[in-house]
Structure formats: structure tokens, C-alpha cells
Design a protein around this motif. Structure first.
Motif, PDB file in Angstrom:
ATOM      1  N   LEU A  78      34.201  40.834  47.664  1.00 40.28           N
ATOM      2  CA  LEU A  78      34.709  39.667  48.382  1.00 40.28           C
ATOM      3  C   LEU A  78      35.921  39.052  47.693  1.00 40.28           C
ATOM      4  O   LEU A  78      36.856  38.590  48.356  1.00 40.28           O
ATOM      5  CB  LEU A  78      33.598  38.616  48.523  1.00 40.28           C
ATOM      6  N   ARG A  79      35.935  39.035  46.371  1.00 47.54           N
ATOM      7  CA  ARG A  79      37.037  38.433  45.611  1.00 47.54           C
ATOM      8  C   ARG A  79      38.151  39.421  45.286  1.00 47.54           C
ATOM      9  O   ARG A  79      39.242  39.033  44.906  1.00 47.54           O
ATOM     10  CB  ARG A  79      36.508  37.833  44.312  1.00 47.54           C
ATOM     11  N   GLY A  80      37.840  40.717  45.355  1.00 50.95           N
ATOM     12  CA  GLY A  80      38.827  41.714  44.975  1.00 50.95           C
ATOM     13  C   GLY A  80      38.938  41.904  43.481  1.00 50.95           C
ATOM     14  O   GLY A  80      39.864  42.548  42.989  1.00 50.95           O
ATOM     15  N   ALA A  81      38.005  41.366  42.727  1.00 51.41           N
ATOM     16  CA  ALA A  81      37.988  41.499  41.267  1.00 51.41           C
ATOM     17  C   ALA A  81      36.566  41.266  40.786  1.00 51.41           C
ATOM     18  O   ALA A  81      35.828  40.437  41.347  1.00 51.41           O
ATOM     19  CB  ALA A  81      38.933  40.502  40.607  1.00 51.41           C
ATOM     20  N   ALA A  82      36.153  41.995  39.749  1.00 53.46           N
ATOM     21  CA  ALA A  82      34.812  41.830  39.203  1.00 53.46           C
ATOM     22  C   ALA A  82      34.700  40.492  38.478  1.00 53.46           C
ATOM     23  O   ALA A  82      35.651  40.062  37.817  1.00 53.46           O
ATOM     24  CB  ALA A  82      34.493  42.971  38.245  1.00 53.46           C
TER      25      ALA A  82
END
Length: 283
Positions: free
Chosen positions: A231-235
Motif C-alpha cells: 500500500l505504501r510502496g515501501a517496507a
């Protein structure tokens, strides 16, 4: 049941170390289990939470208890309560784990405590795992394990309030998951987890009194952490979670998320059921 807490607290500070080479083949099996894909060559960054599949205890089959867990009294304290489950935990990520590197884990018993709950006596054991990849700090994990007594024959375990729980809300983002027997078996195999509640339907119904196979807590945490990253495009940099009630393979369940800017609240829930696991991811 009387528990000698002073004896059990003698395990605080006990350590155990394990290490394993992370191969592209293991990453491929991990991805296949979760219907995902990622690079498989040496040097590529591995999926988050794959460390849960590495360096797991390898007790001989003859030394497993009746529930499929290794016999107690080694690294973990010999808690005299028969039912054991993951209650929650937290991950602080320091750097990537890469394929082709040796992943090492140093585990330390941090606390042992007893409390009285709705279902009777509970014993909580807290373990801290320090994970490195080729000597570089990768993550610190806190794992909360809960032990409880067995229910009387024919009585379903109590895992929450005696009144009917409120159905979980649906998140602004939601994804449906099918807890198939293949999914549960594959995750048990990946983590070398012999706990029979995840794959042995007659045992979990007849011996532990549950209506179906139980979806692994670590697998729910992995699904939620993956969902947050998608959802955020980053862990996320940190991920905290707590198990509130079980999810069974008798029906589908959902991953849910509410993005609140500086953090994201996530939860799992069976359809029309209560919240099963609640988590907070931060970047």
C-alpha cells in the motif's frame, strides 16, 4: 494449577544461536507460498520476514511432544501448561537480508510471567531475537509466547469475551485471503513448524476443541507486513502486532488497513468475525 514461577524465571537470560544460508530456492518457495515474486539471484534483497523460515529448531521427530512442538525444558522454560501459541511481537528493521548470505539469530529469554485470564492461568514468555545477515544487523524481533491450560473434553477453548464479539470493521483498504489447506501446510513446511493445530484437522478438533485448523500467527503477521509495504510502496521500518483471537480454515479472512499518515493500522479478521490480529506499521 500451581506454577513455580521462580523456577521458570531461572530461564531469563538463557541464549540460543542458529544460522542458515539464505538461498534463492528458499526465497522462491516463500514467494510461491504467498503468490508473490521477487529477484532470486545472489545479492538481491530478500522479502521481509523470511527470517522466520531460517534457523528454526530441528528437534528429532522422536523428541516432539503430543502437540508436535519440541519437548520443553531446553531453550524455552518447561511451562507446565499444554497449549502454546504466538501472542504477538514486534520487528525493528535495521538493514536488508540478502540472498546468498548467512543469516544468524541470537535468541534471548527476556521475561517469564504468570497472570490469570478469562480462560484461567496464562504464562507469557518473551523472547528477543537479534538477527544478522553476513554479520550486519538486519532486525530485532520481540516474540511473545503464551501458554494456557487445556479445556475440558468437548468444551471449545475460550479465547475472548464470553459475550458475542463485535464483527471487525472493514478497512479503507481490504484484501480477501483463502486459508486453504495447501497454504497452511506450505507455511508450516517453510518454518519447519510441527505444531499440529495448523495441519492436523482431527487433532485440532478432537484434542484441542477448535472448529478447524488455525491460521499461523507468524503468517498473518507476514501477510499484514506485505500488505503495508504494497500500500505504501515501501517496507515499514517497524511493525508491532498482537493476536486477539484465532482464525480458522473454516472460512475466508481479510487483511485490512487504515493509513493514518505517520503510521498505518492493520488487522486481520474472519468474515463477519472479530479482529484476530491488530498491527501498527511505521516508516
Amino acid at each position: 494449577m500451581q506454577i513455580d514461577i521462580d523456577h521458570l524465571r531461572g530461564w531469563i537470560g538463557r541464549e540460543e544461536s542458529q544460522s542458515e544460508l539464505l538461498t534463492g530456492a528458499l526465497v522462491q518457495r516463500f514467494n510461491a507460498t504467498f503468490d508473490r515474486s521477487s529477484p532470486l539471484e545472489d545479492g538481491a534483497e530478500a522479502p521481509r520476514l523470511i527470517h522466520l523460515c531460517l534457523g528454526q529448531p530441528a528437534a528429532p521427530t522422536a523428541e516432539l511432544g503430543p502437540d508436535g512442538h519440541p519437548a520443553r525444558g531446553g531453550f524455552l522454560p518447561p511451562v507446565p501448561l499444554p497449549r502454546r501459541m504466538w501472542a504477538g511481537g514486534a520487528f525493528d528493521f535495521h538493514g536488508p537480508i540478502r540472498i546468498g548470505e548467512t543469516v544468524s539469530r541470537r535468541s534471548v529469554i527476556g521475561d517469564v510471567r504468570v497472570k490469570e485470564g478469562r480462560s484461567g492461568t496464562l504464562c507469557f514468555v518473551t523472547v528477543t531475537h537479534h538477527v544478522e545477515s553476513d554479520g550486519r544487523p538486519a532486525l530485532t524481533e520481540r516474540q511473545d509466547i503464551v501458554y494456557r491450560a487445556a479445556e475440558a473434553p468437548g468444551k471449545q477453548p475460550t479465547s475472548g469475551p464470553t459475550s458475542e464479539p463485535e464483527p471487525a470493521p472493514q478497512g479503507a483498504s481490504s484484501r480477501r485471503i483463502v486459508p486453504s489447506a495447501a497454504l497452511l501446510f506450505r507455511y508450516s513446511a517453510l518454518t519447519f513448524n510441527g505444531h499440529r493445530i495448523h495441519y492436523d484437522a482431527p487433532y485440532v478438533r478432537d484434542e484441542e476443541g477448535y472448529p478447524g485448523l488455525i491460521v499461523h500467527g507468524p503468517m498473518q503477521a507476514t501477510l499484514l507486513a506485505q500488505y503495508a509495504a504494497d500500500l505504501r510502496g515501501a517496507a515499514p521500518a517497524t511493525f508491532d502486532f498482537r493476536s486477539l483471537s484465532p482464525i480458522f480454515d473454516t472460512g475466508d479472512f481479510t487483511l485490512n488497513a487504515e493509513d493514518e499518515g505517520t503510521e498505518m493500522t492493520l488487522w486481520t479478521a474472519s468474515l463477519a468475525g472479530p479482529v484476530a490480529m491488530r498491527a501498527v506499521a511505521k516508516w
